[in-house]
Design an enzyme around this catalytic site. Structure first.
Site, PDB file in Angstrom:
ATOM      1  N   GLY A 351      -2.159  73.505 -50.364  1.00 41.39           N
ATOM      2  CA  GLY A 351      -1.601  71.898 -50.027  1.00 41.39           C
ATOM      3  C   GLY A 351      -1.522  71.528 -48.076  1.00 41.39           C
ATOM      4  O   GLY A 351      -2.507  71.519 -47.417  1.00 41.39           O
ATOM      5  N   SER A 352      -0.393  71.171 -48.106  1.00 39.61           N
ATOM      6  CA  SER A 352      -0.282  70.326 -46.795  1.00 39.61           C
ATOM      7  C   SER A 352      -0.778  70.934 -45.705  1.00 39.61           C
ATOM      8  O   SER A 352      -0.791  70.420 -44.207  1.00 39.61           O
ATOM      9  CB  SER A 352       0.744  69.063 -47.036  1.00 39.61           C
ATOM     10  OG  SER A 352       0.573  68.169 -47.022  1.00 39.61           O
ATOM     11  N   SER A 353      -0.719  71.855 -45.434  1.00 35.91           N
ATOM     12  CA  SER A 353      -0.967  73.317 -44.310  1.00 35.91           C
ATOM     13  C   SER A 353      -2.736  72.921 -44.328  1.00 35.91           C
ATOM     14  O   SER A 353      -2.946  72.710 -42.698  1.00 35.91           O
ATOM     15  CB  SER A 353      -1.023  74.763 -44.801  1.00 35.91           C
ATOM     16  OG  SER A 353      -1.327  75.143 -46.064  1.00 35.91           O
TER      17      SER A 353
END
Length: 594
Positions: A351-353
């Site tokens: 994801g956005s990590s």
């Protein structure tokens, strides 16, 4: 007159032919025992059992099939090669004695030696003896009188060769400060800290190759050869009562010590023929810190997923947390157990990590600066924002702070597939970690189209990562842009390579600080240290329903990083609400210990 002369000539010819026949019977010598012995030895050396059998006086008893069974049983796996040779002339009776129709059966003796090689002996072992041959006048043939003692002359009562194996005491697994995580031999193996780090430490299982236990999982398995050492082995000649000891063991170890052909019972040894000295196992000092491990596990609680605590400037793995605690002590000697280490082998869309990696690549390539103006619509070419709202205009720093998907989709377009994929590989994707402890390979497939490029840049599409991999992403930024290879053994030299410049790393650090100070990751803020981090909410479909893995990657103190921490909560929900506070608790727990 002519008739008488012709008859005389024919008679003379017949007389000469008769004389020739008589002369041939007298001149042709009988068969030689030497030749028969040579044929037999050649057949023995080549293990041509059909040829051996035809050379025997008792060939009806010693058929090729029986010889095969006997040699397999007598030599087993203890003997690796055999060499037979005659060492002198074969003594046999005179030709006149052999031609005589009367008298005792003629015999001969052939001196020979048989040499064996074995993995349990440092040098070849040679026996000397004599083989007996007997002569059959009716067919003019010498044959060898075979019995099993030919394999070991002057050792009556022997039935075969074997090996005795004695393993040294298994070495210990230590944490970085020398505390014992595992110690003791086989069934006496002890794990003083129980389930703390248990999945990583691993357990022992029965070995099928010897009378011992071997590593079954974790470090016990990955470093089994170093921990176990090498056994002292003896090449031995076994007596008749050893037959029951020569059957392969079918269950777990029964007792340490001597063995015949790998069994666990004590073998009656007639003679020790050779020996190979073993070597003790060597203690292993890991990079783990058992106090940090315990603190991280307690902070992680009953969350399903995994977490990694890593030292940015060395790559040392201080703690590896995997849900579903595993107590190695409860599984000593148990076969078929393979505990799953989610922190090392669990693969999740990050994801956005992953925007930390994408952002660093864009800064490195000059695609953006902190102040670059972007747009953040609700949707951009199929990419949607997730809880970040709509921005008509925003700078790159704000896009990181509030994790604006559509802004990053545009950045990915400008960056391009080649540069983004190359950056992913610099950050450690698409290859297994270079350490002895097994870990899954995180993958960033080359984007085939714009859709894969944009979604892949924000950790979706086909991108998969382990908590270990994402911990190294955060640690790379913390270490001024130099990625250190994950390290589990203190004896291994730390290795790393530059991924982005110090300037880019420091810029990303400021942006990640903003995430925790007032962005999506405020739940990770702790007292006494500034945290830099990035949230991630990875969308997955489970049984037709949309669910989320919650991620947070971070390091602290951001001004002088001591640790980087990754956290994933499997199907746990929103990264900022679930994983960020979880990472904050872990940081609060471990920082005082480092």
């Amino acid at each position: 007159m002519q008739i008488r002369t012709l008859g005389s000539f024919v008679a003379a010819v017949l007389l000469l032919q008769g004389c020739d026949l008589v002369q041939r019977e007298v001149v042709d010598p009988p068969a030689r025992a030497q030749d028969a012995a040579d044929v037999f030895v050649d057949a023995w050396n080549s293990r041509d059992l059909d040829a051996m059998s035809t050379q025997l006086t008792n060939r009806k008893r010693w058929t090729a099939a029986r010889l095969d069974s006997f040699f397999s049983r007598a030599l087993g796996s203890a003997v690796t090669s055999t060499d037979v040779s005659l060492v002198g002339e074969v003594e046999q009776p005179s030709d006149e004695a052999l031609i005589e129709d009367q008298g005792p059966q003629a015999t001969a003796t052939a001196p020979f030696e048989v040499t064996y090689d074995s993995d349990a002996a440092t040098r070849p072992v040679t026996f000397e003896g004599e083989m007996e041959l007997s002569y059959d006048r009716a067919i003019d043939r010498w044959s060898v009188a075979f019995d099993q003692d030919l394999l070991w002359p002057e050792h009556p009562g022997a039935v075969g060769f074997g090996t005795e194996t004695k393993w040294p005491r298994r070495a210990a697994i230590l944490d970085r400060h020398g505390k014992r995580l595992a110690a003791g031999a086989d069934e006496e193996r002890r794990y003083p800290f129980g389930a703390v780090g248990g999945t990583t430490v691993g357990h022992l299982e029965p070995s099928e190759e010897a009378d011992r236990f071997q590593g079954g999982s974790g470090l016990e398995e990955a470093l089994d050869e170093r921990l176990a050492g090498t056994p002292t082995r003896r090449f031995v000649l076994l007596g008749a009562k050893a037959e029951r000891c020569r059957r392969p063991r079918r269950s777990g170890p029964t007792r340490r010590g001597s063995e015949g052909e790998g069994s666990g019972c004590s073998s009656p040894v007639i003679e020790t023929l050779g020996r190979v000295a073993g070597a003790p196992g060597r203690d292993i000092k890991t990079t783990l810190d058992v106090d940090v491990q315990r603190a991280a596990e307690l902070a992680y609680g009953d969350t399903t997923g995994g977490s990694v605590v890593i030292q940015p400037h060395t790559g040392d793995l201080l703690a590896i947390v995997s849900s579903s605690p595993f107590g190695p002590q409860n599984y000593v000697g148990v076969d078929g157990i393979d505990p799953f280490n989610r922190a090392l082998s669990g693969l999740y869309p990050p994801g956005s990590s992953l925007k930390v990696m994408t952002g660093a690549a864009a800064l490195e390539e000059g695609v953006v600066t902190e102040a670059t103006t972007l747009t953040g619509p609700a949707e951009y070419k199929g990419v949607r924002n997730f809880e970040s709202g709509v921005y008509n205009s925003l700078d790159f720093a704000t896009a990181v702070k509030f994790s604006v998907n559509t802004a990053f989709a545009q950045i990915a377009e400008d960056l391009g597939a080649k540069r983004l994929a190359a950056s992913a590989e610099l950050f450690g994707f698409n290859r297994a970690p270079r350490m002895p402890l097994g870990a899954a390979t995180s993958s960033f497939p080359f984007p085939e189209d714009a859709y894969d490029l944009m979604w892949g840049s924000i950790g979706q599409a086909q991108v998969l990562a382990t908590p270990l991999q994402m911990a190294t992403v955060a640690a790379t930024i913390a270490n001024d842009g130099k990625r250190m290879e994950p390290r589990i053994l203190l004896r291994d030299r730390p290795t790393g390579r530059r991924v982005v410049s110090k300037k880019v790393a420091r810029t990303m650090t400021r942006l990640m600080e903003g995430v925790v100070q007032g962005g999506t990751g405020t739940g990770a803020a702790i007292s006494g240290a500034q945290v830099a981090g990035k949230t991630g909410t990875a969308e997955v479909d489970v049984d037709g329903k949309r669910k989320n893995h919650a991620w947070f990657i971070s390091f602290a103190p951001s001004t002088a990083p001591k640790v980087a921490v990754s956290v994933v909560s499997e199907l746990g929900g929103i990264g900022g609400r679930v994983a960020a506070p979880l990472a904050g608790r872990i940081l609060s727990a471990v920082l005082p210990l480092i």
